[in-house]
Design a protein around this motif. Sequence first.
Motif, PDB file in Angstrom:
ATOM      1  N   ALA A   7      26.279 -25.459  39.314  1.00  0.00           N
ATOM      2  CA  ALA A   7      27.155 -24.634  39.731  1.00  0.00           C
ATOM      3  C   ALA A   7      27.500 -24.473  41.419  1.00  0.00           C
ATOM      4  O   ALA A   7      26.661 -25.033  41.842  1.00  0.00           O
ATOM      5  N   LYS A   8      28.566 -23.972  41.517  1.00  0.00           N
ATOM      6  CA  LYS A   8      28.891 -23.885  43.008  1.00  0.00           C
ATOM      7  C   LYS A   8      27.779 -23.132  43.862  1.00  0.00           C
ATOM      8  O   LYS A   8      27.499 -23.743  45.154  1.00  0.00           O
ATOM      9  N   GLY A   9      27.082 -22.339  43.316  1.00  0.00           N
ATOM     10  CA  GLY A   9      25.897 -21.528  44.376  1.00  0.00           C
ATOM     11  C   GLY A   9      24.494 -21.844  44.378  1.00  0.00           C
ATOM     12  O   GLY A   9      23.725 -21.591  44.694  1.00  0.00           O
ATOM     13  N   ASP A  10      24.410 -23.401  43.553  1.00  0.00           N
ATOM     14  CA  ASP A  10      23.162 -23.909  43.374  1.00  0.00           C
ATOM     15  C   ASP A  10      22.772 -24.838  44.440  1.00  0.00           C
ATOM     16  O   ASP A  10      22.101 -26.145  43.948  1.00  0.00           O
ATOM     17  N   GLU A  11      23.008 -24.718  45.779  1.00  0.00           N
ATOM     18  CA  GLU A  11      22.686 -25.833  46.692  1.00  0.00           C
ATOM     19  C   GLU A  11      21.334 -26.084  46.822  1.00  0.00           C
ATOM     20  O   GLU A  11      20.929 -27.119  47.058  1.00  0.00           O
ATOM     21  N   ALA A  12      20.539 -25.230  46.897  1.00  0.00           N
ATOM     22  CA  ALA A  12      18.985 -25.398  46.703  1.00  0.00           C
ATOM     23  C   ALA A  12      18.651 -26.278  45.697  1.00  0.00           C
ATOM     24  O   ALA A  12      17.694 -27.362  45.952  1.00  0.00           O
ATOM     25  N   ASP A  13      19.170 -25.901  44.537  1.00  0.00           N
ATOM     26  CA  ASP A  13      18.729 -26.983  43.249  1.00  0.00           C
ATOM     27  C   ASP A  13      19.316 -28.146  43.274  1.00  0.00           C
ATOM     28  O   ASP A  13      18.360 -29.172  42.960  1.00  0.00           O
ATOM     29  N   ARG A  14      20.439 -28.198  44.131  1.00  0.00           N
ATOM     30  CA  ARG A  14      21.000 -29.513  44.158  1.00  0.00           C
ATOM     31  C   ARG A  14      20.317 -30.399  45.012  1.00  0.00           C
ATOM     32  O   ARG A  14      19.888 -31.754  44.883  1.00  0.00           O
ATOM     33  N   VAL A  15      19.939 -29.798  46.181  1.00  0.00           N
ATOM     34  CA  VAL A  15      18.845 -30.638  47.170  1.00  0.00           C
ATOM     35  C   VAL A  15      17.759 -31.141  46.648  1.00  0.00           C
ATOM     36  O   VAL A  15      17.134 -32.237  46.810  1.00  0.00           O
TER      37      VAL A  15
END
Length: 250
Positions: A95-103
């Motif tokens: 999802a767009k707000g999941d930057e920490a999880d993407r990293v």
Amino acid sequence: MNHSPAPAEPPEPARILVVDDDPTVAEVVAGYLTRAGHLVDRAEDGQRGLDLAERHRPDLLVLDLMLPGLDGLEVLRRLRARPDRADLPVVLLTAKGDEADRVLGLELGADDYVTKPFSPRELVLRVQSILRRARTAASAAPAGPLCSGDLALDPRARRAHRDDRELALTSREFDLLAFLLRHPGTVFSRQELMQRVWGWDFGDLSTVTVHVRRLREKIEDDPGAPALISTVWGVGYRYDPAAPVRDGAA
């Protein structure tokens, strides 16, 4: 006489596992991948995804981060803990707000990610780029060992050591370090590293930044003041060997 170029050969079919609890997303992704010539399996939760990954041995996994039960990050952790599945290519759906999880997903060894809402055509292109790179790497003859100071890499065994201590590198980190060792003193942009190390024609350039940071944490005496992998501001990264790089087989 017809001199028109021959049509490009279609990509070699692959078995792809799509793990997503949203039936609409899973159906659209599976449909596009099937029309691209691939065999697609689907799972609606993390545990089912792990079971199918073990049973069907897919060539690539498309994995949603937000899953009931075992979430996508836990699925990725468990896959990377299995020696026979550690190198399975994985594309995350986030999802767009999941930057920490993407990293975190990239740090756990995911190959790429796409952010919802996304273009299914772009996802297919990314999948095919990763599959092409994986097959090229598998068919290529591994180079000989590389040594530089207290660093030693064996591409055939896919193992790296520093001061006789084995380094726990992900597949992406290993490929990045091997590439840098083969090109000491040369500056590469993040785009060049994406294309030349992993064969990615698409993707967020921050992926490279994450892998560089993780690699520094494993090979630098002080990752906060790196001496081996230098940042060349406005350009990219350069490997500055502590000792000349040599072919360990020589």
